[in-house]
Design a protein around this motif. Structure first.
Motif, PDB file in Angstrom:
ATOM      1  N   UNK A  96       0.832  -1.210   0.000  1.00 20.57           N
ATOM      2  CA  UNK A  96       0.000   0.000   0.000  1.00 20.57           C
ATOM      3  C   UNK A  96       0.867   1.260   0.000  1.00 20.57           C
ATOM      4  N   UNK A  97       1.900   1.268   0.831  1.00 19.42           N
ATOM      5  CA  UNK A  97       2.749   2.454   0.955  1.00 19.42           C
ATOM      6  C   UNK A  97       3.643   2.676  -0.264  1.00 19.42           C
ATOM      7  N   UNK A  98       4.055   1.588  -0.910  1.00 15.08           N
ATOM      8  CA  UNK A  98       4.933   1.717  -2.078  1.00 15.08           C
ATOM      9  C   UNK A  98       4.169   1.789  -3.383  1.00 15.08           C
ATOM     10  N   UNK A  99       2.931   1.295  -3.387  1.00 15.34           N
ATOM     11  CA  UNK A  99       2.160   1.235  -4.629  1.00 15.34           C
ATOM     12  C   UNK A  99       2.552   0.066  -5.514  1.00 15.34           C
ATOM     13  N   UNK A 100       3.378  -0.840  -5.017  1.00 17.98           N
ATOM     14  CA  UNK A 100       3.788  -2.027  -5.779  1.00 17.98           C
ATOM     15  C   UNK A 100       2.700  -3.088  -5.622  1.00 17.98           C
ATOM     16  N   UNK A 101       2.038  -3.398  -6.721  1.00 19.31           N
ATOM     17  CA  UNK A 101       0.958  -4.393  -6.692  1.00 19.31           C
ATOM     18  C   UNK A 101       1.511  -5.799  -6.886  1.00 19.31           C
ATOM     19  N   UNK A 102       0.660  -6.786  -6.660  1.00 16.40           N
ATOM     20  CA  UNK A 102       1.060  -8.172  -6.911  1.00 16.40           C
ATOM     21  C   UNK A 102       1.401  -8.352  -8.387  1.00 16.40           C
ATOM     22  N   UNK A 103       0.644  -7.691  -9.234  1.00 14.86           N
ATOM     23  CA  UNK A 103       0.902  -7.775 -10.674  1.00 14.86           C
ATOM     24  C   UNK A 103       2.271  -7.171 -11.020  1.00 14.86           C
ATOM     25  N   UNK A 104       2.595  -6.052 -10.381  1.00 11.37           N
ATOM     26  CA  UNK A 104       3.914  -5.446 -10.586  1.00 11.37           C
ATOM     27  C   UNK A 104       5.011  -6.438 -10.205  1.00 11.37           C
ATOM     28  N   UNK A 105       4.834  -7.106  -9.068  1.00 11.01           N
ATOM     29  CA  UNK A 105       5.816  -8.079  -8.609  1.00 11.01           C
ATOM     30  C   UNK A 105       5.936  -9.242  -9.583  1.00 11.01           C
ATOM     31  N   UNK A 106       4.812  -9.699 -10.096  1.00 11.72           N
ATOM     32  CA  UNK A 106       4.841 -10.789 -11.075  1.00 11.72           C
ATOM     33  C   UNK A 106       5.556 -10.360 -12.350  1.00 11.72           C
ATOM     34  N   UNK A 107       5.306  -9.146 -12.807  1.00 18.47           N
ATOM     35  CA  UNK A 107       5.989  -8.635 -14.003  1.00 18.47           C
ATOM     36  C   UNK A 107       7.493  -8.518 -13.782  1.00 18.47           C
ATOM     37  N   UNK A 108       7.898  -8.259 -12.551  1.00 22.10           N
ATOM     38  CA  UNK A 108       9.322  -8.146 -12.226  1.00 22.10           C
ATOM     39  C   UNK A 108      10.060  -9.467 -12.349  1.00 22.10           C
ATOM     40  N   UNK A 109       9.312 -10.565 -12.304  1.00 22.53           N
ATOM     41  CA  UNK A 109       9.920 -11.880 -12.444  1.00 22.53           C
ATOM     42  C   UNK A 109      10.869 -12.205 -11.304  1.00 22.53           C
ATOM     43  N   UNK A 110      11.902 -12.946 -11.643  1.00 22.59           N
ATOM     44  CA  UNK A 110      12.875 -13.408 -10.640  1.00 22.59           C
ATOM     45  C   UNK A 110      13.971 -12.384 -10.363  1.00 22.59           C
ATOM     46  N   UNK A 111      14.071 -11.347 -11.185  1.00 19.05           N
ATOM     47  CA  UNK A 111      15.135 -10.352 -11.040  1.00 19.05           C
ATOM     48  C   UNK A 111      15.267  -9.774  -9.641  1.00 19.05           C
ATOM     49  N   UNK A 112      14.170  -9.299  -9.034  1.00 16.14           N
ATOM     50  CA  UNK A 112      14.289  -8.749  -7.673  1.00 16.14           C
ATOM     51  C   UNK A 112      14.769  -9.772  -6.650  1.00 16.14           C
ATOM     52  N   UNK A 113      14.418 -11.045  -6.846  1.00 20.06           N
ATOM     53  CA  UNK A 113      14.863 -12.080  -5.910  1.00 20.06           C
ATOM     54  C   UNK A 113      16.352 -12.374  -6.069  1.00 20.06           C
ATOM     55  N   UNK A 114      16.840 -12.302  -7.297  1.00 20.84           N
ATOM     56  CA  UNK A 114      18.272 -12.475  -7.530  1.00 20.84           C
ATOM     57  C   UNK A 114      19.041 -11.345  -6.836  1.00 20.84           C
ATOM     58  N   UNK A 115      18.541 -10.122  -6.983  1.00 14.84           N
ATOM     59  CA  UNK A 115      19.173  -8.975  -6.321  1.00 14.84           C
ATOM     60  C   UNK A 115      19.105  -9.137  -4.805  1.00 14.84           C
ATOM     61  N   UNK A 116      17.968  -9.586  -4.300  1.00 13.62           N
ATOM     62  CA  UNK A 116      17.802  -9.803  -2.858  1.00 13.62           C
ATOM     63  C   UNK A 116      18.839 -10.784  -2.329  1.00 13.62           C
ATOM     64  N   UNK A 117      18.927 -11.951  -2.945  1.00 10.89           N
ATOM     65  CA  UNK A 117      19.855 -12.965  -2.457  1.00 10.89           C
ATOM     66  C   UNK A 117      21.307 -12.494  -2.601  1.00 10.89           C
TER      67      UNK A 117
END
Length: 139
Positions: free
Chosen positions: A37-58
């Protein structure tokens, strides 16, 4: 003074850090819904991001684990003290001096909600301290 990094500690700290991130930010986690809610990042946005954010996270959690392990080793050697307490102290100082201060600056200038800054900085504190536990115990 010798730099000694325990690779099992780094691996375990990485696993702990990844678990903390998942528990903190997942949709069923502690603050996932509020964070969205605070960031405005929706579930759909996260799905479109794919695995890239998780690679950066790890990758970033691995770097954090290595940095905490190295700093804890140097601190333990310098003070000749128990590595567990040194690891926790290093994590707290790293969070305060680097993470909290930098996040507060960026979020302040970007005019992000104070609640978002609190959520993200509390996550970083829990992350750093949580990762310091296996580092301190296994180093």
């Amino acid at each position: 003074m010798e730099l000694s990094i325990s690779w099992p500690a780094v691996v375990f700290a990485t696993a702990v850090g990844t678990a903390i991130a998942w528990i903190w930010y997942s949709d069923w986690g502690l603050v996932g819904g509020v964070w969205r809610k605070l960031t405005g990042v929706t579930k759909e946005d996260s799905e479109r991001g794919g695995k890239g954010p998780f690679v950066v996270l790890v990758a970033s959690i691995v770097v954090t684990a290595l940095t905490l392990a190295a700093a804890s080793s140097v601190t333990s050697g310098f003070f000749g003290t128990d590595s567990f307490w040194a690891a926790l102290a290093v994590a707290l100082v790293a969070w305060l001096g680097f993470s909290l201060s930098t996040l507060a600056q960026h979020n302040g200038f970007e005019q992000k909600p104070g609640q978002l800054t609190m959520i993200n900085s509390a996550y970083q504190l829990v992350l750093f301290l949580g990762m310091a536990v296996p580092i301190g115990l296994l180093q």
